[in-house]
Design an enzyme around this catalytic site. Sequence first.
Site, mmCIF file in Angstrom:
data_model
loop_
_atom_site.group_PDB
_atom_site.id
_atom_site.type_symbol
_atom_site.label_atom_id
_atom_site.label_comp_id
_atom_site.label_asym_id
_atom_site.label_seq_id
_atom_site.Cartn_x
_atom_site.Cartn_y
_atom_site.Cartn_z
ATOM 1 N N TYR A 59 -35.452 10.661 10.855
ATOM 2 C CA TYR A 59 -36.103 10.686 12.239
ATOM 3 C C TYR A 59 -35.241 9.905 13.236
ATOM 4 C CZ TYR A 59 -39.994 12.016 9.177
ATOM 5 O OH TYR A 59 -40.645 12.957 8.401
ATOM 6 N N HIS A 122 -36.328 14.402 0.721
ATOM 7 C CA HIS A 122 -37.227 14.929 1.932
ATOM 8 C C HIS A 122 -36.876 16.535 2.191
ATOM 9 C CE1 HIS A 122 -37.548 13.665 6.643
ATOM 10 N NE2 HIS A 122 -38.315 14.963 6.181
HETATM 11 P P1 NAD Z 1 -48.294 15.402 14.226
HETATM 12 O O1 NAD Z 1 -49.142 16.643 14.059
HETATM 13 O O2 NAD Z 1 -48.991 13.804 13.761
HETATM 14 O O3 NAD Z 1 -48.380 15.208 15.810
HETATM 15 C C1 NAD Z 1 -47.461 14.094 16.440
HETATM 16 C C2 NAD Z 1 -47.706 14.101 17.856
HETATM 17 O O4 NAD Z 1 -49.120 13.937 18.370
HETATM 18 C C3 NAD Z 1 -47.108 13.062 18.782
HETATM 19 O O5 NAD Z 1 -46.176 13.640 19.965
HETATM 20 C C4 NAD Z 1 -47.979 12.027 19.040
HETATM 21 O O6 NAD Z 1 -47.495 11.219 20.037
HETATM 22 C C5 NAD Z 1 -48.948 12.899 19.338
HETATM 23 N N1 NAD Z 1 -50.433 12.347 19.268
HETATM 24 C C6 NAD Z 1 -50.818 11.465 18.143
HETATM 25 N N2 NAD Z 1 -52.120 11.154 18.279
HETATM 26 C C7 NAD Z 1 -52.586 11.666 19.295
HETATM 27 C C8 NAD Z 1 -53.752 11.711 20.153
HETATM 28 N N3 NAD Z 1 -54.864 10.983 19.657
HETATM 29 N N4 NAD Z 1 -53.855 12.411 21.302
HETATM 30 C C9 NAD Z 1 -52.768 13.151 21.546
HETATM 31 N N5 NAD Z 1 -51.669 13.177 21.152
HETATM 32 C C10 NAD Z 1 -51.365 12.690 20.154
HETATM 33 O O7 NAD Z 1 -46.991 15.489 13.619
HETATM 34 P P2 NAD Z 1 -45.686 14.545 13.046
HETATM 35 O O8 NAD Z 1 -45.772 13.280 13.791
HETATM 36 O O9 NAD Z 1 -44.479 15.330 12.854
HETATM 37 O O10 NAD Z 1 -46.342 14.411 11.742
HETATM 38 C C11 NAD Z 1 -46.909 13.194 11.432
HETATM 39 C C12 NAD Z 1 -45.986 12.403 10.446
HETATM 40 O O11 NAD Z 1 -45.903 12.800 9.204
HETATM 41 C C13 NAD Z 1 -44.588 12.202 10.888
HETATM 42 O O12 NAD Z 1 -44.475 11.233 11.963
HETATM 43 C C14 NAD Z 1 -43.962 11.856 9.371
HETATM 44 O O13 NAD Z 1 -44.110 10.463 9.438
HETATM 45 C C15 NAD Z 1 -44.644 12.587 8.817
HETATM 46 N N6 NAD Z 1 -44.043 14.144 8.536
HETATM 47 C C16 NAD Z 1 -43.105 14.332 7.324
HETATM 48 C C17 NAD Z 1 -42.567 15.568 6.946
HETATM 49 C C18 NAD Z 1 -41.763 15.638 5.883
HETATM 50 O O14 NAD Z 1 -41.757 14.775 5.024
HETATM 51 N N7 NAD Z 1 -40.973 16.757 5.890
HETATM 52 C C19 NAD Z 1 -42.857 16.538 7.995
HETATM 53 C C20 NAD Z 1 -43.619 16.224 9.261
HETATM 54 C C21 NAD Z 1 -44.421 15.061 9.101
#
Ligand code: NAD
Length: 322
Positions: A59, A122
């Site tokens: 990230y 990952h």
């Molecule tokens: P997400 O679906 O959580 O969406 C994140 C987006 O939504 C960001 O732009 C954030 O600012 C926004 N957001 C959050 N709360 C909000 C709200 N209440 N209203 C409007 N917008 C809002 O996607 P993500 O961040 O990619 O996934 C969550 C976490 O999971 C990641 O940050 C990461 O830590 C993990 N993740 C891991 C993998 C992997 O291991 N391959 C893949 C995807 C995500």
Amino acid sequence: MATMEYREIGCTDLRVSILGFGAAPLGNAYGETNPEDATRAVHHAIHQGINFFDVSPYYGLTLAEERLGVALKGHRNEVVLMTKCGRYGLDNFDFSAARLHHSIDESLTRLRTDHVDILLAHDIEFGDMQQILEETIPALRKIQQQGKTRYIGVSGLPLGVLKQAVETKLLDVVLSYCRYNLMIQDLDRYLTPVAKKLNVGLINASPLHMGMLTKSGAPDWHPAPQALKKVSHDAFEYCQKLGGSLPEVALRFALDYLPVASTLVGMRSVAEVDRNLKTVASTNDPALLEAVQHVIGSMMNRTWPSGRLENSDALLLGIPQS
Ligand code: NAD
């Protein structure tokens, strides 16, 4: 402090908040994040009972780990900290034991700690599954024996490879993303039963489908096909027309999925943390939920390819890819 619920992760002794803090936005995955805002968001989250933080060297190409490490100074003992190894860029993967041993040391330096609680390989679908099973997972165990992580696991998008990894009975935790939210729920069919049976802790990430279910919509790098992005935009508009907020409906929908220990949402400001905490204490209006799901209609349960062809769900599980 907001009322927070905590659950144990599988057979571990880790108790995590059902709302987890995804730190991908701290690496600017969703546009520039101001470092002070990031620190304030982390502190506010901890203060309000969120104790689960997920990050990766991928990230922001180490930026998210660096920023989270700064924000966690003095708070390390209050949180369950998860990071990853093996992915270092869009097309940069190295799941070898040698790289993983360096990787954890680099992560610990950036995170300003002597151990993490969970270390995941990952996005394993980009690796050779024979290497993942015979070299990567044993290397994670070695790192655990050295005391640098308390538990180990894997993450990825396709469910077939995650299932394969869980079935080795060598893992404590599995992280799935974009497979259980308003747009798709096939996690429940393909991975949840085996994770439950083997008592492997299940973490669900990206309840907003990596930004697709928010006002700003999918970021440029989002791999979903255009038709999915369009329908999520239509769903956002329709929900708003009915007086609802799609991110809240979507997060509540994901939180209602009880087999997972925690739902990881990417957050980058105090306001977002607050909005999501409010959702923890809310319930979905069934009529609004049904109306939004109706808009998604036949685009429900579509996914996209990720990783090597031989690791695809099309081949391993017979799931059609969009
Ligand atoms: P997400 O679906 O959580 O969406 C994140 C987006 O939504 C960001 O732009 C954030 O600012 C926004 N957001 C959050 N709360 C909000 C709200 N209440 N209203 C409007 N917008 C809002 O996607 P993500 O961040 O990619 O996934 C969550 C976490 O999971 C990641 O940050 C990461 O830590 C993990 N993740 C891991 C993998 C992997 O291991 N391959 C893949 C995807 C995500």
